[in-house]
Scaffold this motif. Structure first.
Motif, mmCIF file in Angstrom:
data_model
loop_
_atom_site.group_PDB
_atom_site.id
_atom_site.type_symbol
_atom_site.label_atom_id
_atom_site.label_comp_id
_atom_site.label_asym_id
_atom_site.label_seq_id
_atom_site.Cartn_x
_atom_site.Cartn_y
_atom_site.Cartn_z
ATOM 1 N N SER A 85 51.332 39.949 63.449
ATOM 2 C CA SER A 85 51.546 40.684 64.698
ATOM 3 C C SER A 85 52.062 42.086 64.397
ATOM 4 C CB SER A 85 52.550 39.930 65.581
ATOM 5 O OG SER A 85 53.814 39.843 64.929
ATOM 6 N N GLY A 86 51.905 42.969 65.347
ATOM 7 C CA GLY A 86 52.374 44.334 65.184
ATOM 8 C C GLY A 86 51.311 45.351 65.563
ATOM 9 N N TRP A 87 51.727 46.606 65.677
ATOM 10 C CA TRP A 87 50.839 47.672 66.139
ATOM 11 C C TRP A 87 51.151 48.971 65.414
ATOM 12 C CZ3 TRP A 87 47.244 46.301 69.855
ATOM 13 C CH2 TRP A 87 47.467 45.062 70.490
ATOM 14 N N ILE A 88 50.149 49.836 65.350
ATOM 15 C CA ILE A 88 50.308 51.184 64.820
ATOM 16 C C ILE A 88 50.525 52.124 66.004
ATOM 17 C CG2 ILE A 88 49.173 53.058 63.584
ATOM 18 C CD1 ILE A 88 47.515 50.898 62.127
ATOM 19 N N ALA A 89 51.579 52.931 65.936
ATOM 20 C CA ALA A 89 51.869 53.870 67.021
ATOM 21 C C ALA A 89 51.026 55.125 66.860
ATOM 22 C CB ALA A 89 53.349 54.228 67.032
ATOM 23 N N VAL A 90 50.417 55.561 67.956
ATOM 24 C CA VAL A 90 49.596 56.774 67.958
ATOM 25 C C VAL A 90 49.967 57.624 69.167
ATOM 26 C CG1 VAL A 90 47.668 55.694 66.755
ATOM 27 C CG2 VAL A 90 47.739 55.639 69.259
ATOM 28 N N GLN A 91 49.466 58.833 69.181
ATOM 29 C CA GLN A 91 49.674 59.748 70.296
ATOM 30 C C GLN A 91 48.398 59.800 71.127
ATOM 31 O OE1 GLN A 91 50.135 64.006 69.334
ATOM 32 N NE2 GLN A 91 52.058 63.954 70.486
ATOM 33 N N ASP A 92 48.499 59.435 72.412
ATOM 34 C CA ASP A 92 47.287 59.405 73.233
ATOM 35 C C ASP A 92 46.895 60.814 73.683
ATOM 36 O OD1 ASP A 92 48.916 60.129 75.380
ATOM 37 O OD2 ASP A 92 48.985 58.121 76.244
ATOM 38 N N ALA A 93 45.818 60.887 74.468
ATOM 39 C CA ALA A 93 45.289 62.189 74.892
ATOM 40 C C ALA A 93 46.287 62.973 75.730
ATOM 41 C CB ALA A 93 43.992 61.990 75.677
ATOM 42 N N GLY A 94 47.229 62.261 76.369
ATOM 43 C CA GLY A 94 48.239 62.926 77.186
ATOM 44 C C GLY A 94 49.509 63.257 76.430
ATOM 45 N N GLY A 95 49.512 62.986 75.118
ATOM 46 C CA GLY A 95 50.689 63.284 74.313
ATOM 47 C C GLY A 95 51.738 62.200 74.308
ATOM 48 N N GLN A 96 51.449 61.057 74.945
ATOM 49 C CA GLN A 96 52.402 59.957 75.010
ATOM 50 C C GLN A 96 52.137 58.946 73.908
ATOM 51 O OE1 GLN A 96 54.961 60.180 77.305
ATOM 52 N NE2 GLN A 96 53.987 62.175 77.638
ATOM 53 N N GLU A 97 53.143 58.147 73.617
ATOM 54 C CA GLU A 97 53.002 57.138 72.564
ATOM 55 C C GLU A 97 52.226 55.921 73.081
ATOM 56 O OE1 GLU A 97 56.256 56.537 69.713
ATOM 57 O OE2 GLU A 97 56.205 54.416 70.299
ATOM 58 N N ALA A 98 51.311 55.443 72.277
ATOM 59 C CA ALA A 98 50.528 54.253 72.601
ATOM 60 C C ALA A 98 50.323 53.478 71.304
ATOM 61 C CB ALA A 98 49.197 54.641 73.228
ATOM 62 N N GLY A 116 40.349 56.818 63.433
ATOM 63 C CA GLY A 116 38.940 57.188 63.421
ATOM 64 C C GLY A 116 38.462 57.791 64.718
ATOM 65 N N THR A 117 39.200 57.549 65.821
ATOM 66 C CA THR A 117 38.826 58.106 67.128
ATOM 67 C C THR A 117 39.559 59.404 67.432
ATOM 68 O OG1 THR A 117 40.497 56.696 68.197
ATOM 69 C CG2 THR A 117 38.241 55.861 68.097
ATOM 70 N N GLY A 118 40.334 59.914 66.458
ATOM 71 C CA GLY A 118 40.987 61.210 66.645
ATOM 72 C C GLY A 118 42.370 61.169 67.248
ATOM 73 N N MET A 119 42.997 59.978 67.321
ATOM 74 C CA MET A 119 44.361 59.877 67.839
ATOM 75 C C MET A 119 45.360 60.125 66.709
ATOM 76 S SD MET A 119 44.123 59.225 71.051
ATOM 77 C CE MET A 119 42.869 58.684 72.219
ATOM 78 N N ASN A 120 46.324 61.024 66.941
ATOM 79 C CA ASN A 120 47.332 61.316 65.928
ATOM 80 C C ASN A 120 48.192 60.084 65.650
ATOM 81 O OD1 ASN A 120 46.439 63.949 65.890
ATOM 82 N ND2 ASN A 120 48.057 64.715 67.223
ATOM 83 N N VAL A 121 48.397 59.781 64.373
ATOM 84 C CA VAL A 121 49.257 58.661 63.987
ATOM 85 C C VAL A 121 50.701 59.121 64.030
ATOM 86 C CG1 VAL A 121 49.840 57.040 62.144
ATOM 87 C CG2 VAL A 121 47.454 57.645 62.564
ATOM 88 N N MET A 122 51.563 58.336 64.678
ATOM 89 C CA MET A 122 52.952 58.711 64.849
ATOM 90 C C MET A 122 53.790 58.277 63.650
ATOM 91 S SD MET A 122 53.034 60.299 67.729
ATOM 92 C CE MET A 122 54.763 60.314 68.204
ATOM 93 N N GLY A 123 54.731 59.146 63.280
ATOM 94 C CA GLY A 123 55.706 58.821 62.251
ATOM 95 C C GLY A 123 57.086 58.724 62.876
ATOM 96 N N ASP A 124 58.129 58.832 62.066
ATOM 97 C CA ASP A 124 59.491 58.730 62.585
ATOM 98 C C ASP A 124 59.845 59.883 63.509
ATOM 99 O OD1 ASP A 124 59.886 56.408 61.115
ATOM 100 O OD2 ASP A 124 60.548 57.514 59.346
ATOM 101 N N GLY A 125 59.282 61.070 63.240
ATOM 102 C CA GLY A 125 59.631 62.229 64.055
ATOM 103 C C GLY A 125 58.450 62.879 64.731
ATOM 104 N N GLY A 126 57.349 62.161 64.898
ATOM 105 C CA GLY A 126 56.160 62.715 65.526
ATOM 106 C C GLY A 126 54.946 62.503 64.647
ATOM 107 N N PRO A 127 53.833 63.197 64.941
ATOM 108 C CA PRO A 127 52.622 63.044 64.133
ATOM 109 C C PRO A 127 52.876 63.383 62.664
ATOM 110 C CG PRO A 127 52.130 64.173 66.184
ATOM 111 C CD PRO A 127 53.621 64.084 66.113
ATOM 112 N N ILE A 128 52.192 62.678 61.781
ATOM 113 C CA ILE A 128 52.371 62.862 60.341
ATOM 114 C C ILE A 128 51.411 63.941 59.845
ATOM 115 C CG2 ILE A 128 52.211 61.746 58.084
ATOM 116 C CD1 ILE A 128 52.888 59.111 59.470
ATOM 117 N N ALA A 129 51.967 64.969 59.212
ATOM 118 C CA ALA A 129 51.167 66.072 58.671
ATOM 119 C C ALA A 129 51.098 65.951 57.160
ATOM 120 C CB ALA A 129 51.775 67.406 59.072
ATOM 121 N N VAL A 130 49.914 66.245 56.622
ATOM 122 C CA VAL A 130 49.688 66.170 55.181
ATOM 123 C C VAL A 130 49.191 67.524 54.702
ATOM 124 C CG1 VAL A 130 48.408 65.016 53.345
ATOM 125 C CG2 VAL A 130 49.115 63.720 55.360
ATOM 126 N N ALA A 131 49.756 68.020 53.599
ATOM 127 C CA ALA A 131 49.336 69.315 53.050
ATOM 128 C C ALA A 131 47.903 69.217 52.535
ATOM 129 C CB ALA A 131 50.279 69.729 51.929
#
Length: 245
Positions: A85-98, A116-131
């Motif tokens: 059980s469990g889920w991956i947190a993402v940012q929906d089109a409205g900027g809310q957590e889903a 794969g559908t373009g939803m930002n994956v959420m981290g501890d402090g927001g979307p995760i950015a990679v250099a």
């Protein structure tokens, strides 16, 4: 007569809606992490002026089959599947957590980790950015690390940690975009006990054979409702002829 017309009419209407739900399930047989939608019928009396015998059929609030789908090994470093059980947190089109089970991750042109559908994956402090120009490594606890391309892995840097949650199934509701959210509208708490299977994707939990049988059954139920309506019409015409005499 009044009862049978209402039941048959509304029954036919709700069957077409359930056919749409089953068709949607069938269309998502190959969708990563998809959860089948469930629908059932119930009879309700009509409240208001008119014959007390009136009743109609109503579809209950759609439910979800949360059974995990089969895990499929891909070997791709950015493919992850939630174990159990469990889920991956993402940012929906409205900027809310889903929340989603879709683990086919990628990076955007701006270096943001996305589904794969373009939803930002959420981290501890927001979307995760990679250099840019970094090899991405994902650990089983959701930690996202990066290594400069072509360098040894002793120069690993932590980019963030994927937010993994495990709210009660009863507290979740499915949105029209296919993502799940808490009914309260609040973000769920991260759960450090959830683990990911890296290099693996979770398949859809839709059973194709069961869905096809259900579709055939619904088609026959619809035909039955139509026959009931035609019978009610014939009986009404016959009654009018008797009264005319």
């Amino acid at each position: 007569m009044d009862r049978v017309v209402y039941v048959a009419m509304t029954g036919a209407r709700e069957i077409t809606r359930q056919q749409a739900a089953v068709s949607h399930n069938l269309a998502n047989i190959a969708t990563t992490g998809f959860k089948a939608e469930l629908n059932v019928f119930r009879a309700l009396p009509v409240v208001g002026d008119g014959a007390r015998t009136r009743a109609f059929v109503l579809e209950t609030t759609p439910a979800t089959d949360f059974t995990p789908g089969a895990l499929q090994h891909t070997g791709r470093a950015l493919d992850v599947a939630v174990r159990g059980s469990g889920w991956i947190a993402v940012q929906d089109a409205g900027g809310q957590e889903a929340y989603t089970r879709m683990g086919d991750l990628q990076t955007s042109i701006n270096g943001i980790l996305q589904t794969g559908t373009g939803m930002n994956v959420m981290g501890d402090g927001g979307p995760i950015a990679v250099a840019p120009d970094q090899e991405i490594l994902i650990a089983s606890d959701g930690t996202v690390s990066t290594v400069p391309t072509g360098r040894a892995r002793n120069s690993v840097e932590i980019a963030g940690r994927i937010k993994l949650v495990d709210p009660s199934e009863q507290d979740l509701t499915r949105g029209e975009d296919g993502l799940f959210r808490l009914k309260s509208g609040q973000p769920a708490q991260a759960d450090a006990n959830i683990r990911l299977a890296v290099g693996t994707l979770e398949g859809s939990n839709v059973n194709p054979a069961e869905a096809l049988v259900n579709m055939i059954s619904l088609a026959r139920q619809f035909e039955t409702q139509m026959r009931v309506l035609r019978t009610a019409e014939d009986n009404h015409k016959a009654g009018d002829k008797v009264l005319a005499k």
